[in-house]
Write a protein that holds these residues in place. Structure first.
Motif: not given
Length: 263
Positions: A75-82
């Motif tokens: 998540p600390d590398h991809c979660i804001d893609m949501c």
């Protein structure tokens, strides 16, 4: 190569902006991992961790990105893609945003759809993200040549070398010491290297680097500049910087949100 606002005789071919650099979860000073690389009007984002989407808007517009590379699916590398899916899919002014390339490990679409949890239909994310599976090798993306290889982490994870002409930068992603990172980093202009652990404190193989190990990677690969990143809030960044400088003689510094490097 020089930081912004310092004189240089070399015309910059690439600009790197640190959008977020905290490891594991956001700190009071920074969002999690996210780095904007620009050249010839093309905007490439490396990772989009917790809090990065908000910080990104300090530097470019929501719809100005041309492509995204995700090093791995923590998540600390991809979660804001949501959140970025929401911005692109439900855009109220101008209609749905066109799909942009999103490179990630196998299963990236499924992971992001699961994290979002309530996509309108199973293909919704594909309408705004053109998902492409990373494999070790080389490909062209806008003005950039991207070289990538798997590195050592509990999940499938990649490091990236981004080249434009004779300029290059390397982003380690999350990794323990490995030859793949060394080979990508050889003679690069800037190594953006994770340093999550503290030398002499944590010793967990194939998970993260400490400051000393990041310095050793930089020294052995003859990099021109080392920038330590992905330091969690519980780790002393100055200790990691000191440890890196003890084994690496070149310029070394800590990443900070908003910092800009011109290469």
């Amino acid at each position: 190569m020089a930081p912004r606002n310092e004189p240089t005789e070399v015309q910059a071919r690439m600009k790197l902006t640190v959008v977020g650099c905290s490891g594991s979860f956001p700190s009071t000073e920074s969002a999690c991992s996210s780095y904007l690389v620009e050249a010839d009007g093309f905007r490439l984002l490396l990772d989009m961790g917790n809090g990065a989407l908000g910080e990104l808007q300090r530097h470019i517009g929501l719809y100005d990105l041309d492509a995204v590379l995700l090093s791995h699916l923590h998540p600390d590398h991809c979660i804001d893609m949501c959140g970025y899916f929401v911005a692109r899919y439900y855009r109220h002014d101008g209609g749905r945003a066109a799909a942009i390339p999103v490179y990630g490990p196998e299963g990236t679409e499924e992971r992001l759809s699961t994290a979002y949890g309530d996509v309108p239909h199973e293909a919704s994310m594909r309408e705004v993200f053109d998902f492409r599976t990373l494999t070790p090798g080389k490909f062209t993306l806008g003005p950039f040549t991207i070289r990538t290889d798997r590195v050592r982490h509990p999940v499938e994870a990649f490091a990236f070398r981004v080249e434009n002409g004779d300029r290059s930068l390397v982003y380690s992603g999350d990794t323990g010491p490995c030859e793949a990172l060394h080979d990508l980093a050889l003679d690069t202009d800037l190594l953006l290297c994770e340093a999550s652990f503290t030398h002499g404190k944590e010793d967990i193989p194939d998970l993260h680097l400490n400051g000393r190990e990041a310095g050793e990677q930089a020294a052995r690969a003859r990099v021109a500049r080392l920038v330590l990143t992905h330091i969690p809030p519980w780790t002393d960044p100055l200790a990691n910087l000191r440890d890196a400088r003890s084994v690496y003689d070149g310029p070394a510094e800590l990443a900070r949100a908003g910092a800009v490097y011109e290469l």
